[in-house]
Design a protein around this motif. Structure first.
Motif, PDB file in Angstrom:
ATOM      1  N   PHE A   1      29.172  -2.157 -91.790  1.00  0.00           N
ATOM      2  CA  PHE A   1      30.010  -2.492 -92.943  1.00  0.00           C
ATOM      3  C   PHE A   1      31.335  -1.746 -92.880  1.00  0.00           C
ATOM      4  O   PHE A   1      32.406  -2.323 -93.109  1.00  0.00           O
ATOM      5  CB  PHE A   1      29.262  -2.156 -94.230  1.00  0.00           C
ATOM      6  N   LEU A   2      31.335  -0.463 -92.569  1.00  0.00           N
ATOM      7  CA  LEU A   2      32.576   0.323 -92.477  1.00  0.00           C
ATOM      8  C   LEU A   2      33.478  -0.181 -91.357  1.00  0.00           C
ATOM      9  O   LEU A   2      34.699  -0.258 -91.502  1.00  0.00           O
ATOM     10  CB  LEU A   2      32.239   1.808 -92.262  1.00  0.00           C
ATOM     11  N   THR A   3      32.865  -0.557 -90.233  1.00  0.00           N
ATOM     12  CA  THR A   3      33.651  -1.088 -89.114  1.00  0.00           C
ATOM     13  C   THR A   3      34.324  -2.397 -89.518  1.00  0.00           C
ATOM     14  O   THR A   3      35.508  -2.614 -89.249  1.00  0.00           O
ATOM     15  CB  THR A   3      32.729  -1.308 -87.887  1.00  0.00           C
ATOM     16  N   LYS A   4      33.554  -3.262 -90.180  1.00  0.00           N
ATOM     17  CA  LYS A   4      34.116  -4.550 -90.644  1.00  0.00           C
ATOM     18  C   LYS A   4      35.245  -4.313 -91.626  1.00  0.00           C
ATOM     19  O   LYS A   4      36.278  -4.983 -91.579  1.00  0.00           O
ATOM     20  CB  LYS A   4      33.045  -5.394 -91.331  1.00  0.00           C
ATOM     21  N   ARG A   5      35.041  -3.381 -92.515  1.00  0.00           N
ATOM     22  CA  ARG A   5      36.050  -3.098 -93.528  1.00  0.00           C
ATOM     23  C   ARG A   5      37.349  -2.613 -92.892  1.00  0.00           C
ATOM     24  O   ARG A   5      38.439  -3.060 -93.243  1.00  0.00           O
ATOM     25  CB  ARG A   5      35.510  -2.052 -94.494  1.00  0.00           C
ATOM     26  N   LYS A   6      37.249  -1.679 -91.935  1.00  0.00           N
ATOM     27  CA  LYS A   6      38.448  -1.175 -91.254  1.00  0.00           C
ATOM     28  C   LYS A   6      39.153  -2.287 -90.503  1.00  0.00           C
ATOM     29  O   LYS A   6      40.376  -2.391 -90.519  1.00  0.00           O
ATOM     30  CB  LYS A   6      38.075  -0.042 -90.290  1.00  0.00           C
TER      31      LYS A   6
ATOM     32  N   LYS B   1      38.034 -15.943 -87.847  1.00  0.00           N
ATOM     33  CA  LYS B   1      37.827 -14.849 -86.890  1.00  0.00           C
ATOM     34  C   LYS B   1      36.958 -13.757 -87.498  1.00  0.00           C
ATOM     35  O   LYS B   1      36.022 -13.260 -86.877  1.00  0.00           O
ATOM     36  CB  LYS B   1      39.194 -14.287 -86.463  1.00  0.00           C
ATOM     37  N   ILE B   2      37.250 -13.384 -88.739  1.00  0.00           N
ATOM     38  CA  ILE B   2      36.476 -12.352 -89.421  1.00  0.00           C
ATOM     39  C   ILE B   2      35.035 -12.814 -89.603  1.00  0.00           C
ATOM     40  O   ILE B   2      34.093 -12.054 -89.382  1.00  0.00           O
ATOM     41  CB  ILE B   2      37.126 -11.984 -90.781  1.00  0.00           C
ATOM     42  N   LEU B   3      34.859 -14.076 -90.003  1.00  0.00           N
ATOM     43  CA  LEU B   3      33.522 -14.627 -90.194  1.00  0.00           C
ATOM     44  C   LEU B   3      32.736 -14.613 -88.885  1.00  0.00           C
ATOM     45  O   LEU B   3      31.565 -14.206 -88.857  1.00  0.00           O
ATOM     46  CB  LEU B   3      33.605 -16.052 -90.748  1.00  0.00           C
ATOM     47  N   MET B   4      33.391 -15.026 -87.796  1.00  0.00           N
ATOM     48  CA  MET B   4      32.712 -15.048 -86.502  1.00  0.00           C
ATOM     49  C   MET B   4      32.322 -13.632 -86.065  1.00  0.00           C
ATOM     50  O   MET B   4      31.204 -13.401 -85.597  1.00  0.00           O
ATOM     51  CB  MET B   4      33.599 -15.716 -85.448  1.00  0.00           C
ATOM     52  N   GLU B   5      33.211 -12.679 -86.242  1.00  0.00           N
ATOM     53  CA  GLU B   5      32.905 -11.301 -85.863  1.00  0.00           C
ATOM     54  C   GLU B   5      31.777 -10.740 -86.720  1.00  0.00           C
ATOM     55  O   GLU B   5      30.898 -10.029 -86.232  1.00  0.00           O
ATOM     56  CB  GLU B   5      34.154 -10.433 -85.975  1.00  0.00           C
ATOM     57  N   THR B   6      31.798 -11.062 -87.993  1.00  0.00           N
ATOM     58  CA  THR B   6      30.752 -10.610 -88.899  1.00  0.00           C
ATOM     59  C   THR B   6      29.407 -11.168 -88.476  1.00  0.00           C
ATOM     60  O   THR B   6      28.410 -10.438 -88.418  1.00  0.00           O
ATOM     61  CB  THR B   6      31.077 -11.036 -90.339  1.00  0.00           C
ATOM     62  N   GLN B   7      29.371 -12.457 -88.168  1.00  0.00           N
ATOM     63  CA  GLN B   7      28.126 -13.082 -87.731  1.00  0.00           C
ATOM     64  C   GLN B   7      27.625 -12.452 -86.426  1.00  0.00           C
ATOM     65  O   GLN B   7      26.427 -12.176 -86.280  1.00  0.00           O
ATOM     66  CB  GLN B   7      28.315 -14.589 -87.549  1.00  0.00           C
ATOM     67  N   GLN B   8      28.534 -12.213 -85.505  1.00  0.00           N
ATOM     68  CA  GLN B   8      28.144 -11.604 -84.233  1.00  0.00           C
ATOM     69  C   GLN B   8      27.607 -10.189 -84.450  1.00  0.00           C
ATOM     70  O   GLN B   8      26.591  -9.796 -83.864  1.00  0.00           O
ATOM     71  CB  GLN B   8      29.331 -11.575 -83.270  1.00  0.00           C
ATOM     72  N   GLN B   9      28.241  -9.436 -85.304  1.00  0.00           N
ATOM     73  CA  GLN B   9      27.790  -8.080 -85.577  1.00  0.00           C
ATOM     74  C   GLN B   9      26.444  -8.084 -86.281  1.00  0.00           C
ATOM     75  O   GLN B   9      25.578  -7.256 -85.997  1.00  0.00           O
ATOM     76  CB  GLN B   9      28.833  -7.329 -86.399  1.00  0.00           C
ATOM     77  N   GLU B  10      26.272  -9.010 -87.200  1.00  0.00           N
ATOM     78  CA  GLU B  10      24.990  -9.093 -87.902  1.00  0.00           C
ATOM     79  C   GLU B  10      23.877  -9.471 -86.943  1.00  0.00           C
ATOM     80  O   GLU B  10      22.769  -8.922 -87.012  1.00  0.00           O
ATOM     81  CB  GLU B  10      25.092 -10.099 -89.049  1.00  0.00           C
ATOM     82  N   MET B  11      24.152 -10.404 -86.050  1.00  0.00           N
ATOM     83  CA  MET B  11      23.156 -10.796 -85.057  1.00  0.00           C
ATOM     84  C   MET B  11      22.809  -9.603 -84.156  1.00  0.00           C
ATOM     85  O   MET B  11      21.645  -9.364 -83.847  1.00  0.00           O
ATOM     86  CB  MET B  11      23.675 -11.968 -84.207  1.00  0.00           C
ATOM     87  N   ALA B  12      23.828  -8.853 -83.750  1.00  0.00           N
ATOM     88  CA  ALA B  12      23.591  -7.694 -82.897  1.00  0.00           C
ATOM     89  C   ALA B  12      22.769  -6.645 -83.650  1.00  0.00           C
ATOM     90  O   ALA B  12      21.843  -6.039 -83.100  1.00  0.00           O
ATOM     91  CB  ALA B  12      24.916  -7.100 -82.427  1.00  0.00           C
TER      92      ALA B  12
ATOM     93  N   MET C   1      39.027  -5.535 -91.140  1.00  0.00           N
ATOM     94  CA  MET C   1      39.621  -6.456 -92.099  1.00  0.00           C
ATOM     95  C   MET C   1      40.914  -5.868 -92.672  1.00  0.00           C
ATOM     96  O   MET C   1      41.910  -6.563 -92.828  1.00  0.00           O
ATOM     97  CB  MET C   1      38.643  -6.749 -93.234  1.00  0.00           C
ATOM     98  N   GLU C   2      40.934  -4.562 -92.956  1.00  0.00           N
ATOM     99  CA  GLU C   2      42.148  -3.924 -93.461  1.00  0.00           C
ATOM    100  C   GLU C   2      43.262  -3.991 -92.427  1.00  0.00           C
ATOM    101  O   GLU C   2      44.422  -4.266 -92.756  1.00  0.00           O
ATOM    102  CB  GLU C   2      41.868  -2.466 -93.821  1.00  0.00           C
ATOM    103  N   THR C   3      42.932  -3.798 -91.171  1.00  0.00           N
ATOM    104  CA  THR C   3      43.935  -3.867 -90.098  1.00  0.00           C
ATOM    105  C   THR C   3      44.506  -5.279 -89.992  1.00  0.00           C
ATOM    106  O   THR C   3      45.729  -5.461 -89.920  1.00  0.00           O
ATOM    107  CB  THR C   3      43.298  -3.447 -88.751  1.00  0.00           C
ATOM    108  N   TYR C   4      43.611  -6.267 -89.988  1.00  0.00           N
ATOM    109  CA  TYR C   4      44.078  -7.662 -89.908  1.00  0.00           C
ATOM    110  C   TYR C   4      44.942  -8.027 -91.105  1.00  0.00           C
ATOM    111  O   TYR C   4      45.981  -8.670 -90.976  1.00  0.00           O
ATOM    112  CB  TYR C   4      42.902  -8.638 -89.849  1.00  0.00           C
ATOM    113  N   THR C   5      44.524  -7.621 -92.280  1.00  0.00           N
ATOM    114  CA  THR C   5      45.264  -7.941 -93.500  1.00  0.00           C
ATOM    115  C   THR C   5      46.638  -7.294 -93.484  1.00  0.00           C
ATOM    116  O   THR C   5      47.644  -7.938 -93.796  1.00  0.00           O
ATOM    117  CB  THR C   5      44.472  -7.482 -94.734  1.00  0.00           C
ATOM    118  N   LYS C   6      46.713  -6.011 -93.109  1.00  0.00           N
ATOM    119  CA  LYS C   6      48.015  -5.320 -93.049  1.00  0.00           C
ATOM    120  C   LYS C   6      48.941  -6.002 -92.053  1.00  0.00           C
ATOM    121  O   LYS C   6      50.125  -6.213 -92.325  1.00  0.00           O
ATOM    122  CB  LYS C   6      47.828  -3.853 -92.682  1.00  0.00           C
ATOM    123  N   SER C   7      48.417  -6.349 -90.919  1.00  0.00           N
ATOM    124  CA  SER C   7      49.222  -7.009 -89.887  1.00  0.00           C
ATOM    125  C   SER C   7      49.725  -8.365 -90.382  1.00  0.00           C
ATOM    126  O   SER C   7      50.891  -8.704 -90.213  1.00  0.00           O
ATOM    127  CB  SER C   7      48.390  -7.184 -88.617  1.00  0.00           C
ATOM    128  N   SER C   8      48.844  -9.120 -91.000  1.00  0.00           N
ATOM    129  CA  SER C   8      49.220 -10.432 -91.505  1.00  0.00           C
ATOM    130  C   SER C   8      50.265 -10.331 -92.609  1.00  0.00           C
ATOM    131  O   SER C   8      51.240 -11.079 -92.628  1.00  0.00           O
ATOM    132  CB  SER C   8      47.979 -11.159 -92.025  1.00  0.00           C
TER     133      SER C   8
END
Length: 166
Positions: free
Chosen positions: A15-20, A144-155, A22-29
């Motif tokens: 969860f913390l990794t996803k949050r960081k 992209k965030i959804l796909m990464e989240t799904q991959q992380q959850e599967m892992a 997402m914050e990076t992507y949001t700031k960049s965008s």
């Protein structure tokens, strides 16, 4: 440490990794969006300034000519009272000239308004284009965030299952 504690710690870490991320992507965008909007605004402001400067220059020149013609008319009236018929012809000429200049001013004003309208339509089109790009970029970011989240959850699930099975 129990298996349940390890599973909870893995979830918190993910969860913390996803949050960081997402914050990076949001700031960049947001930074990219702000830059695009600022550049568009500067470009549009430059366009408006150029049209207004061109109009002001042309208007000033024609208005100055018209004002000069009016002054000449007054001067001629005072100097040439003894030559009434000649004066009358000259007034006719000056009035025609002033009428033409006023007509030119009216046409120039119509062209200015038309240019502003066309420029406004162009600017609206440009803004809609940037907005569309931003929406598309946001959709891609969500995907992209959804796909990464799904991959992380599967892992995480695989890791937890492997831990349970071992």
């Amino acid at each position: 440490m129990t298996m349940l504690d390890r599973f909870g710690a893995d979830i918190n870490k993910a969860f913390l990794t996803k949050r960081k991320r997402m914050e990076t992507y949001t700031k960049s965008s947001l930074k990219n969006s702000h830059y695009r909007i600022e550049e568009l605004w500067k470009s549009q402001q430059k366009d408006r300034n150029k049209v207004t400067d061109d109009y002001s220059t042309q208007f000033s020149a024609i208005f100055h000519q018209w004002d000069t013609d009016v002054q000449k008319s007054k001067d001629q009236e005072e100097k040439l009272q003894s030559m009434f018929q000649h004066q009358q012809k000259m007034f006719q000429h000056m009035r025609a000239s002033q009428g033409q200049r006023l007509k030119t001013l009216k046409q120039l004003l119509e062209q200015y308004v038309q240019s502003l309208e066309m420029m406004e339509k162009t600017h609206i089109h440009q803004q809609e284009g940037v907005l569309g790009e931003l929406r598309q970029e946001m959709a891609m970011l969500q995907k992209k965030i959804l796909m990464e989240t799904q991959q992380q959850e599967m892992a995480t699930v695989r890791k937890s299952l492997q831990t349970l099975l071992m």
